[in-house]
Write a protein that holds these residues in place. Structure first.
Motif, PDB file in Angstrom:
ATOM      1  N   ARG A 112     -49.047  48.365  -3.060  1.00 58.08           N
ATOM      2  CA  ARG A 112     -47.983  49.382  -3.038  1.00 58.08           C
ATOM      3  C   ARG A 112     -48.575  50.741  -3.393  1.00 58.08           C
ATOM      4  NH1 ARG A 112     -46.963  45.501  -6.495  1.00 58.08           N
ATOM      5  NH2 ARG A 112     -45.289  44.744  -5.158  1.00 58.08           N
ATOM      6  N   LYS A 113     -47.876  51.796  -2.993  1.00 56.04           N
ATOM      7  CA  LYS A 113     -48.399  53.146  -3.184  1.00 56.04           C
ATOM      8  C   LYS A 113     -48.300  53.613  -4.626  1.00 56.04           C
ATOM      9  CE  LYS A 113     -47.289  54.615   1.552  1.00 56.04           C
ATOM     10  NZ  LYS A 113     -46.462  55.511   2.393  1.00 56.04           N
ATOM     11  N   SER A 114     -47.201  53.267  -5.283  1.00 60.08           N
ATOM     12  CA  SER A 114     -46.968  53.754  -6.643  1.00 60.08           C
ATOM     13  C   SER A 114     -46.287  52.665  -7.454  1.00 60.08           C
ATOM     14  CB  SER A 114     -46.089  55.009  -6.618  1.00 60.08           C
ATOM     15  OG  SER A 114     -45.599  55.311  -7.909  1.00 60.08           O
ATOM     16  N   VAL A 115     -46.555  52.671  -8.765  1.00 61.64           N
ATOM     17  CA  VAL A 115     -45.904  51.693  -9.637  1.00 61.64           C
ATOM     18  C   VAL A 115     -44.409  51.975  -9.766  1.00 61.64           C
ATOM     19  CG1 VAL A 115     -47.953  51.141 -10.980  1.00 61.64           C
ATOM     20  CG2 VAL A 115     -46.521  53.070 -11.677  1.00 61.64           C
ATOM     21  N   LEU A 116     -44.008  53.190  -9.365  1.00 62.73           N
ATOM     22  CA  LEU A 116     -42.590  53.538  -9.431  1.00 62.73           C
ATOM     23  C   LEU A 116     -41.822  53.122  -8.178  1.00 62.73           C
ATOM     24  CD1 LEU A 116     -42.792  57.079 -11.084  1.00 62.73           C
ATOM     25  CD2 LEU A 116     -42.141  54.928 -12.164  1.00 62.73           C
ATOM     26  N   ASP A 117     -42.554  52.667  -7.153  1.00 63.49           N
ATOM     27  CA  ASP A 117     -41.874  52.203  -5.936  1.00 63.49           C
ATOM     28  C   ASP A 117     -40.977  51.011  -6.264  1.00 63.49           C
ATOM     29  OD1 ASP A 117     -43.170  54.085  -4.504  1.00 63.49           O
ATOM     30  OD2 ASP A 117     -44.609  52.743  -3.535  1.00 63.49           O
ATOM     31  N   PRO A 118     -39.727  51.033  -5.834  1.00 62.96           N
ATOM     32  CA  PRO A 118     -38.833  49.895  -6.122  1.00 62.96           C
ATOM     33  C   PRO A 118     -39.307  48.632  -5.406  1.00 62.96           C
ATOM     34  CG  PRO A 118     -37.787  51.438  -4.599  1.00 62.96           C
ATOM     35  CD  PRO A 118     -39.043  52.093  -5.065  1.00 62.96           C
ATOM     36  N   ASN A 119     -39.170  47.509  -6.083  1.00 57.53           N
ATOM     37  CA  ASN A 119     -39.542  46.219  -5.506  1.00 57.53           C
ATOM     38  C   ASN A 119     -38.300  45.331  -5.534  1.00 57.53           C
ATOM     39  OD1 ASN A 119     -40.475  43.645  -4.919  1.00 57.53           O
ATOM     40  ND2 ASN A 119     -42.349  43.841  -6.129  1.00 57.53           N
ATOM     41  N   PRO A 120     -37.778  44.949  -4.369  1.00 57.57           N
ATOM     42  CA  PRO A 120     -36.556  44.132  -4.349  1.00 57.57           C
ATOM     43  C   PRO A 120     -36.713  42.797  -5.078  1.00 57.57           C
ATOM     44  CG  PRO A 120     -37.588  44.215  -2.170  1.00 57.57           C
ATOM     45  CD  PRO A 120     -38.268  45.244  -3.003  1.00 57.57           C
ATOM     46  N   LYS A 121     -37.962  42.331  -5.234  1.00 58.85           N
ATOM     47  CA  LYS A 121     -38.182  41.064  -5.934  1.00 58.85           C
ATOM     48  C   LYS A 121     -38.307  41.251  -7.442  1.00 58.85           C
ATOM     49  CE  LYS A 121     -40.251  38.577  -2.052  1.00 58.85           C
ATOM     50  NZ  LYS A 121     -41.418  37.810  -1.571  1.00 58.85           N
ATOM     51  N   GLY A 122     -38.287  42.526  -7.876  1.00 62.05           N
ATOM     52  CA  GLY A 122     -38.319  42.804  -9.305  1.00 62.05           C
ATOM     53  C   GLY A 122     -39.723  43.013  -9.841  1.00 62.05           C
ATOM     54  N   LYS A 123     -39.811  43.082 -11.156  1.00 61.60           N
ATOM     55  CA  LYS A 123     -41.105  43.290 -11.803  1.00 61.60           C
ATOM     56  C   LYS A 123     -41.263  42.311 -12.965  1.00 61.60           C
ATOM     57  CE  LYS A 123     -39.549  46.777 -15.145  1.00 61.60           C
ATOM     58  NZ  LYS A 123     -39.767  48.110 -15.719  1.00 61.60           N
ATOM     59  N   PHE A 124     -42.497  42.119 -13.363  1.00 60.54           N
ATOM     60  CA  PHE A 124     -42.810  41.278 -14.517  1.00 60.54           C
ATOM     61  C   PHE A 124     -43.866  42.007 -15.336  1.00 60.54           C
ATOM     62  CE2 PHE A 124     -45.394  38.121 -16.729  1.00 60.54           C
ATOM     63  CZ  PHE A 124     -44.407  37.430 -17.430  1.00 60.54           C
ATOM     64  N   VAL A 125     -43.506  42.378 -16.558  1.00 68.13           N
ATOM     65  CA  VAL A 125     -44.410  43.138 -17.424  1.00 68.13           C
ATOM     66  C   VAL A 125     -44.521  42.412 -18.760  1.00 68.13           C
ATOM     67  CG1 VAL A 125     -44.830  45.330 -18.600  1.00 68.13           C
ATOM     68  CG2 VAL A 125     -43.746  45.305 -16.334  1.00 68.13           C
TER      69      VAL A 125
END
Length: 1079
Positions: A112-125
């Motif tokens: 992805r281009k940026s960590v701020l790009d929305p991901n419809p599958k969500g995030k895991f941090v």
């Protein structure tokens, strides 16, 4: 090959694993997989000599292959050559990690281009619980990383924007102690002789050595951290965040300074936190060896002595476990309703050594039933007495200095060490006829985990954080479900701790750590007479002019304001907090309304508790207080995973700071894993010799090398032999090479409950599982012709796909469903077990064995369908297993004959979802399970009669017409090779061995002509005699009148089970004899 109840074996809800012994047996059987290859080679006109060569080569190189490819660090591993004959961790684990890291697979930006790009599958941090930079990692850290990385890899493969953030903690006390010991051992110098600046340099040098070692260990464990975001809690950006947090909380009134009791370590000369205090339980009189004392010191006793009343012959007897503290006594407390002492309340006792008057006070805290019902009160050295002292406004007399020596106010004992006084003071009391007796007494002794010194409650001015409001918010977060604690058994503990919370002491008397950014302000002395201040007289008006009538100068007015400040500000308020001294000057001048030139500042020498900086970790690592892209993208996180032992010391503090400074919880869920103990259930301890470096389990280590590691540690020389003995007992032959994948898998498989008793043999068992996996995949590859490629089955299967192919895909579908659900529920034993079952029982024991006759004599269409099914099982099986075993799955995934080569690594491949594999067929699985039960019974019977594999048996099935007879027979025919048998459609002859599968199915096994009935009957008769003796002996014992009362329950249970088993065996034996007689 199958062992029927195991092959289909475990039910989906209660999966079963093979033992290490069974796995070892499986590893030995792996050589048999070469037999088919030899047959195929023969069919391809390959010479027989080649077969012998291959078998010989396999024997020589088994488990010893090493990767020798010319691969530069970070380049992709060369897998062009043939696979080694046996699984070798050294070969498999080589080169992959550096390539993963260089390719950026572990970075959230990947794809992805940026960590701020929305991901419809969500995030895991998730952030690492930063390991202390005090040496090397142990198996507790390995468990943390195995669980965290499995979760991270599963989330990454599931398509979420994923970040596992690494870091390391400066570990104030632990690190300072280790470095001080090292300097003393090598140079015989103390830190005070070196000076603060030089000592800090030495710590940094040591940290740079050890910190690198810790990161190397984490890499060797395969943990998929984004190393570009690694943070050390003493990095400049982290120091700035720590200072900012302190300043904000101090200026808001959340941080304040107070004189209270703390846990004081006289050896460290510092206050320490509760987590650094070990609770040593003593059952009675115990002599302990303590640092700084040549002789052992007595604990676990109550010393009784008397205080005489002033101007009277009355006395009150008190008891104490710390007789030396009587030098700080200021009162004696009794219960107001205790008739024995009612006449003494309000009178004075006389201190026999210091002649101090001790009032007798009434307080309901006193337990009338305990001891003599009278309690000596030492407010400056006991937490309970401290509270009584405050209630009754008693004096607080400190009797010890920072090193644990008596102060000048202790009369003849001044300058003596506290435990030397313990011995001497009893002699003094005996001389004065005030000593009464010493009794054994069970007690808990607080011991410093770092120095092994005994903790002394000491009254010290320290910095504190108000916790009541933050604790209330933390309780609310859990009760509303905003924060979830898993397992939920810990919720009650969370509430209990929060509801009884005290303010947190955050200052430590150390040199290594974050120096407190607080400055003591010294105001200028009044240099000329000024009119009274507000603090002196509230009624006197404040003059704006001098007595001569002229307007006062600004300088004089400033001095007047300073005088006012001195009169109105408390000691606590004479502190300002700031990032720099210049900033502190500006703040002080504004606060006290004077010029900077008139102020003297002294920065606090103390450092902050390590848990303070750790509590900020979830947002300080992302650049806070700046509003960075990372902070926007990764705060709050998703999950915090750690051991349950630091639920309050770390987890609670992160919740406090997250809510207070960020206005948001730092994570949504907390998963608490068990504590790793040794195979005997003992806590890991260097003195026991059971602290193991995970790298030693991965690579293997000899007993001699384990001993050598003790020499390089900071272990007390007096405990060295004990530790060596412990190592020799547990690891007489050292630790075998198990590999990273086996260690990770074992740790996850055992992650349940409060404690994890780690047996290295179980890890080795999973090493054998890796070998089985390797050989099975290698064997499967022989079914794929050269230069052919494949893809997995689509969700919709071909109509003509045979039953066993459908069964295999149904088992894959079950695994996909169960493993994903297990990850979602943090049920790691279930996830690992379903991975294990899919590979070992379904694929290896059944499907691969079923395929042998298919590829030997099946049609082209059958072979092609089988190849695609096999490929699907392999690809999905490797992906499902990958979060737990990243190295072996990457090695094998790269060798798969994939049609779609767009995915560079299994790390970033898509994890199988239920929508990808909607192939579950429970009716089919039930039918195959029934057939596999038949196989198991046949195999067991053949084994009983010692029939060789080459001796095929004829089988007749008698099936009730209520069932689908032909369907079951067809299924049996497809897997009959697993039982070295052949199904006959004719009527079964007389004299068959009849095996009951259920009330509707019987297997008639033809043994006539394969065995000698008379010899077999003779064998069974001997066995019958032995069984009869066993049964009679058990029945006789169990018939005794006092059997149920005198024999332990466990023994009764064992006897009952043994009797049931023996009776069942006898029944089968008699049936076998009757069958043999008919032959």
């Amino acid at each position: 090959m199958t062992d029927n109840e195991q092959q289909n074996g475990p039910s989906e809800d209660q999966p079963v694993e093979k033992t290490a012994k069974q796995l070892e047996k499986e590893a030995k059987k792996a050589a048999k997989l070469e037999k088919l290859k030899a047959k195929l080679d023969k069919q391809s006109t390959a010479p027989t000599v080649q077969k012998d060569k291959l078998e010989k080569k396999a024997k020589e190189t088994k488990e010893s292959a090493v990767y020798t490819g010319n691969t530069a660090p970070g380049d992709k591993k060369d897998i062009a050559g043939s696979m080694p004959d046996a699984y070798s961790p050294k070969y498999v684990e080589a080169a992959w990690y550096a390539w993963w890291e260089k390719q950026g697979f572990f970075k959230p930006e990947y794809g992805r281009k940026s960590v701020l790009d929305p991901n419809p599958k969500g995030k895991f941090v998730m952030v690492i619980p930063p390991p202390n930079v005090t040496g090397t990692l142990h198996l507790g850290h390995a468990l943390t990383n195995a669980v965290e990385d499995a979760l991270t890899r599963w989330n990454r493969m599931s398509g979420r924007t994923t970040l596992l953030n690494p870091g390391c903690d400066h570990a104030g006390i632990a690190t300072q102690v280790v470095v001080e010991k090292k300097i003393w051992r090598e140079e015989k110098k103390t830190r005070h002789e070196l000076g603060r600046e030089e000592f800090i340099k030495r710590v940094w040098h040591w940290k740079n050595e050890k910190g690198d070692r810790i990161y190397e260990q984490l890499r060797s464990l395969g943990s998929s951290y984004d190393w570009s975001r690694a943070r050390f809690t003493m990095d400049p950006s982290m120091c700035r965040a720590v200072n900012e947090a302190f300043i904000r909380l101090h200026e808001a009134g959340d941080i304040y300074r107070a004189n209270r009791l703390v846990n004081w370590s006289c050896a460290l000369k510092s206050a320490i936190s509760e987590i650094e205090v070990d609770k040593l339980e003593l059952k009675g009189r115990t002599m302990l060896a303590l640092p700084g004392y040549d002789q052992k010191v007595e604990f676990g006793v109550l010393v009784h002595f008397a205080y005489k009343a002033e101007n009277s012959d009355d006395e009150i007897i008190v008891a104490t476990t710390r007789i030396e503290t009587m030098l700080g006594d200021v009162a004696v407390a009794v219960h107001p309703k205790d008739l024995r002492y009612k006449h003494m309340i309000g009178k004075n006792l006389v201190h026999p050594i210091l002649k101090r008057k001790l009032p007798v006070i009434a307080d309901e805290y006193v337990d009338m039933e305990f001891g003599t019902g009278a309690v000596k009160i030492t407010p400056a050295h006991d937490p309970n007495d401290f509270e009584i002292g405050k209630r009754h406004k008693l004096p607080f007399i400190t009797i010890l200095d920072d090193e644990g020596k008596m102060l000048d106010n202790c009369g003849p004992f001044a300058g003596m060490k506290r435990f030397d006084v313990r011995r001497a003071i009893i002699k003094t009391l005996e001389q004065q006829k005030l000593y009464r007796e010493t009794k054994e007494h069970a007690m808990i002794v607080p011991q410093c985990s770092r120095s092994k010194d005994i903790i002394e409650p000491m009254l010290k001015p320290q910095w504190y954080i108000r916790c009541d409001k933050m604790a209330a918010d933390a309780i609310k977060a859990v009760k509303t479900g905003e924060l979830k604690i898993i397992p939920d058994v810990h919720e009650k503990i969370w509430y209990r701790w929060m509801e009884n919370i005290r303010d947190w002491c955050i200052s430590r008397q150390l040199w290594w750590g974050h120096r407190i950014p607080a400055y003591k302000v010294t105001l200028p002395e009044e240099r000329e007479e000024e009119e009274p201040s507000i603090g002196v007289s509230k009624s006197a008006p404040r003059r704006r002019r001098t007595r001569s009538g002229r307007k006062k100068s600004a300088r004089i007015r400033c001095r007047a304001r300073a005088s006012i400040s001195r009169g109105t500000f408390s000691e606590d308020e004479l502190w300002v907090s700031a990032h720099t001294e210049d900033e502190a000057l500006v703040k002080a001048a504004a606060k006290f309304n004077i010029t900077k030139e008139e102020i003297t500042l002294n920065r606090d020498e103390d450092v902050l508790d390590t848990w303070f900086s750790s509590g900020l970790f979830t947002f300080s690592i992302f650049g806070w207080p700046d509003n960075t892209e990372d902070l926007q993208a990764f705060y709050p996180g998703t999950l915090l995973e750690t051991g349950h032992d630091i639920l309050f010391f770390w987890v609670a503090r992160m919740v406090f700071f997250g809510q207070r400074l960020m206005g948001k919880l730092p994570f949504k869920e907390v998963y608490l894993h068990p504590m790793v103990r040794d195979a005997h259930g003992r806590k890991m301890s260097k003195s026991l010799g059971n602290v193991i470096d995970p790298v030693d389990v991965v690579r293997g280590v000899t007993l001699e090398e384990l001993h050598a590691q003790l020499l390089d540690s900071n272990l007390d020389p007096r405990e060295f032999e004990k530790a060596k003995a412990g190592q020799k007992q547990d690891y007489p032959n050292g630790i075998p090479e198990c590999g990273t994948d086996a260690l990770r898998f074992a740790l996850c498989a055992m992650t349940q409950g409060r404690d994890l008793n780690l047996d290295i043999l179980r890890v080795q068992g999973y090493r054998f599982f890796c070998n089985k996996l390797w050989n099975a995949t290698k064997f499967a590859f022989m079914y794929f012709p050269k230069d052919t490629t494949y893809e997995v089955h689509p969700p919709s299967l071909p109509a003509d796909l045979c039953s066993m192919d459908r069964w295999m895909l149904s088992r894959v579908a079950l695994a996909v469903e169960k493993i994903n659900t297990s990850f979602q529920n943090y049920d790691f034993p279930a996830a690992t077990t379903h991975c294990y079952n899919l590979w070992l029982y379904d694929l290896c024991d059944v499907y691969l064995e079923y395929l042998k006759p298919v590829f030997a004599q099946g049609s082209d269409a059958q072979k092609e369908a089988a190849r695609r099914t096999l490929y699907t099982a392999l690809e999905y099986g490797l992906k499902l297993l990958s979060p737990f075993m990243p190295f072996i799955t990457e090695e094998l995934y790269q060798r798969l004959p994939k049609r779609d080569t767009s995915c560079p690594s299994i790390c970033v491949a898509s994890y199988p979802q239920e929508s990808d594999a909607p192939w579950r067929s429970e009716p089919l699985e039930s039918d195959v399970e029934t057939v596999l039960k038949m196989i198991h019974l046949i195999r067991s019977t053949r084994s009983e009669y010692n029939l060789a594999n080459k001796q095929k048996t004829l089988v007749h099935l008698v099936i009730s017409q209520e069932l689908e007879v032909e369907k079951l027979k067809d299924l049996f025919r497809s897997v009959q090779s697993l039982a070295n048998s052949e199904l006959s459609d004719e009527e079964p002859p007389i004299g068959c061995s009849i095996l009951t599968v259920s009330d509707k199915i019987e297997v008639h096994l033809v043994l006539k002509g394969l065995i000698d009935p008379q010899k077999e009957i003779a064998k069974l008769d001997k066995k019958k005699e032995s069984l009869t003796q066993t049964i009679n002996k058990l029945q006789q014992a169990m018939a005794a009148e006092d059997y149920t009362t005198k024999v332990p329950d466990e023994v009764q249970k064992t006897n009952t089970e043994k009797l049931t088993q023996s009776l069942g065996e006898m029944e089968r034996l008699l049936k076998a004899v009757e069958t043999l007689k008919l032959m």
